[in-house]
Write a protein that holds these residues in place. Structure first.
Motif, PDB file in Angstrom:
ATOM      1  N   LEU A   2       0.865  -1.177   0.000  1.00 43.44           N
ATOM      2  CA  LEU A   2       0.000   0.000   0.000  1.00 43.44           C
ATOM      3  C   LEU A   2       0.904   1.230   0.000  1.00 43.44           C
ATOM      4  CD1 LEU A   2      -3.050   0.468   2.431  1.00 43.44           C
ATOM      5  CD2 LEU A   2      -1.807   2.341   1.359  1.00 43.44           C
ATOM      6  N   ALA A   3       0.818   2.049  -1.057  1.00 45.59           N
ATOM      7  CA  ALA A   3       1.720   3.185  -1.223  1.00 45.59           C
ATOM      8  C   ALA A   3       1.434   4.294  -0.214  1.00 45.59           C
ATOM      9  CB  ALA A   3       1.611   3.743  -2.634  1.00 45.59           C
ATOM     10  N   CYS A   4       0.200   4.823  -0.259  1.00 51.92           N
ATOM     11  CA  CYS A   4      -0.189   5.930   0.616  1.00 51.92           C
ATOM     12  C   CYS A   4      -1.690   6.110   0.495  1.00 51.92           C
ATOM     13  CB  CYS A   4       0.534   7.224   0.230  1.00 51.92           C
ATOM     14  SG  CYS A   4       0.102   7.868  -1.408  1.00 51.92           S
ATOM     15  N   PHE A   5      -2.207   7.044   1.259  1.00 50.76           N
ATOM     16  CA  PHE A   5      -3.631   7.387   1.209  1.00 50.76           C
ATOM     17  C   PHE A   5      -3.801   8.668   0.406  1.00 50.76           C
ATOM     18  CE2 PHE A   5      -2.957   4.990   5.137  1.00 50.76           C
ATOM     19  CZ  PHE A   5      -3.822   3.919   4.904  1.00 50.76           C
ATOM     20  N   CYS A   6      -4.911   8.766  -0.308  1.00 54.29           N
ATOM     21  CA  CYS A   6      -5.147   9.872  -1.234  1.00 54.29           C
ATOM     22  C   CYS A   6      -6.586  10.347  -1.150  1.00 54.29           C
ATOM     23  CB  CYS A   6      -4.874   9.425  -2.679  1.00 54.29           C
ATOM     24  SG  CYS A   6      -3.288   8.645  -2.953  1.00 54.29           S
ATOM     25  N   ARG A   7      -6.843  11.466  -1.819  1.00 52.99           N
ATOM     26  CA  ARG A   7      -8.217  11.918  -2.068  1.00 52.99           C
ATOM     27  C   ARG A   7      -8.372  12.131  -3.564  1.00 52.99           C
ATOM     28  NH1 ARG A   7      -6.133  16.622   0.454  1.00 52.99           N
ATOM     29  NH2 ARG A   7      -7.276  16.080   2.345  1.00 52.99           N
ATOM     30  N   SER A   8      -9.592  12.025  -4.037  1.00 49.32           N
ATOM     31  CA  SER A   8      -9.855  12.216  -5.456  1.00 49.32           C
ATOM     32  C   SER A   8      -9.932  13.703  -5.792  1.00 49.32           C
ATOM     33  CB  SER A   8     -11.165  11.538  -5.852  1.00 49.32           C
ATOM     34  OG  SER A   8     -11.467  11.786  -7.211  1.00 49.32           O
ATOM     35  N   THR A   9      -9.389  14.064  -6.950  1.00 52.52           N
ATOM     36  CA  THR A   9      -9.520  15.431  -7.468  1.00 52.52           C
ATOM     37  C   THR A   9     -10.453  15.461  -8.677  1.00 52.52           C
ATOM     38  OG1 THR A   9      -7.564  15.127  -8.889  1.00 52.52           O
ATOM     39  CG2 THR A   9      -7.196  16.052  -6.684  1.00 52.52           C
ATOM     40  N   ARG A  10     -11.091  14.327  -8.971  1.00 54.70           N
ATOM     41  CA  ARG A  10     -12.003  14.245 -10.120  1.00 54.70           C
ATOM     42  C   ARG A  10     -13.295  14.988  -9.814  1.00 54.70           C
ATOM     43  NH1 ARG A  10     -13.271   8.450 -12.752  1.00 54.70           N
ATOM     44  NH2 ARG A  10     -11.111   8.805 -13.476  1.00 54.70           N
ATOM     45  N   SER A  11     -13.761  15.750 -10.775  1.00 55.93           N
ATOM     46  CA  SER A  11     -15.006  16.499 -10.613  1.00 55.93           C
ATOM     47  C   SER A  11     -16.165  15.547 -10.323  1.00 55.93           C
ATOM     48  CB  SER A  11     -15.296  17.288 -11.880  1.00 55.93           C
ATOM     49  OG  SER A  11     -16.520  17.969 -11.781  1.00 55.93           O
ATOM     50  N   GLY A  12     -16.916  15.871  -9.282  1.00 51.54           N
ATOM     51  CA  GLY A  12     -18.066  15.061  -8.906  1.00 51.54           C
ATOM     52  C   GLY A  12     -17.775  14.053  -7.822  1.00 51.54           C
TER      53      GLY A  12
END
Length: 288
Positions: free
Chosen positions: A82-92
């Motif tokens: 598991l590399a890291c934790f992220c959040r989405s930047t995709r619209s919607g």
């Protein structure tokens, strides 16, 4: 070799050199795939590491709260990192949802998985089973495996289940403070499922390589371009081995993500990583 086949000593005023290197392969766990038993895992694998100083020793075990840099995989894959934790930047998309990042060949079974498939921690090779479901496959970048079409990333993300507690840090490295481009000469570090914490140096920031994507099929070769080539530095003997795929490459000077480790030779003397900026752009994510 015929003179016409030799590289010139210089190209546009820059000196040339030929560096002989061992072939690279995608570095998932080398354990042969088989479905995990539907019984409880051995006691040694049941322990949940709860302290930061325990996470490396227990990197192939179940860990709750979840941290990055430890064993994880798709339900039909052996094990990766598991590399890291992220959040989405995709619209919607909901930016409050937590995503987990790893390789396509770890989370998406090298293009074979379906969106919504189960992701396990630890991975099946480390005793993971249906009771270790931590996330569902959210999206991945397909890898073109024809040896000719350029690929830039081997990456996928999963959506953490609401009930899975996590700490947004990498085992032994800690929290991240953003991302930056990896450059030649940069000293870097990583923590992976197999070799734990290791260090290296970027020797090429625009590396092109043919990578074997299936240990059992020599024809399954993918061309990756504009990659990071990372050589291990003492006292470590390998930058990464089988099962370290998905490890995040982090700048040693500051906790910023620079690459996503995915391939290397069996010796581990060097490794190949996608530029983190390419991963972020393609998957529409940012590390947290």
């Amino acid at each position: 070799m015929a003179p016409r086949d030799r590289l010139p000593e210089t190209i546009d005023g820059l000196a040339t050199d030929v560096i002989e290197t061992a072939p690279a392969f995608a570095l998932g766990s080398t354990v042969v795939k088989k479905p995990p038993p539907k019984t409880a895992r051995p006691a040694a694998k049941r322990r949940s590491a709860t302290r930061q100083e325990d996470c490396s020793e227990a990197r192939q075990s179940r860990q709750r709260p979840l941290v990055a840099g430890i064993s994880v995989a798709h339900e039909d894959v052996t094990a990766g990192t598991l590399a890291c934790f992220c959040r989405s930047t995709r619209s919607g998309d909901d930016p409050g949802q937590v995503l987990a990042l790893s390789n396509n060949h770890v989370f998406a079974d090298t293009n074979r998985a379906l969106i919504g498939d189960d992701l396990l921690q630890p991975g099946p090779a480390d005793g993971g089973s249906v009771t270790d479901h931590i996330a569902t496959l959210q999206r991945f970048q397909e890898i073109v495996i024809d040896g000719q079409t350029p690929n830039r990333i081997d990456a996928a993300v999963g959506l953490l289940l609401p009930e899975i507690e996590s700490r947004t840090e990498i085992c032994t490295i800690g929290p991240l403070s953003g991302a930056e481009r990896g450059v030649e000469g940069m000293e870097v570090r990583k923590h992976g499922r197999t070799t734990g914490y290791t260090e290296g140096v970027v020797t090429d920031e625009s590396y092109d390589a043919l990578v074997g994507m299936d240990a059992f099929d020599p024809s399954a070769v993918a061309l990756f371009v504009d990659q990071l080539r990372i050589e291990v530095t003492p006292p470590y003997s390998a930058i990464g081995l089988g099962g370290d795929s998905g490890s995040l490459i982090v700048n040693r000077a500051a906790p910023r993500a620079v690459g996503l480790f995915f391939a290397g030779p069996q010796s581990g003397v060097y490794g190949i990583a996608n530029q983190m900026n390419d991963v972020m752009e393609s998957l529409e994510i940012e590390p947290i």
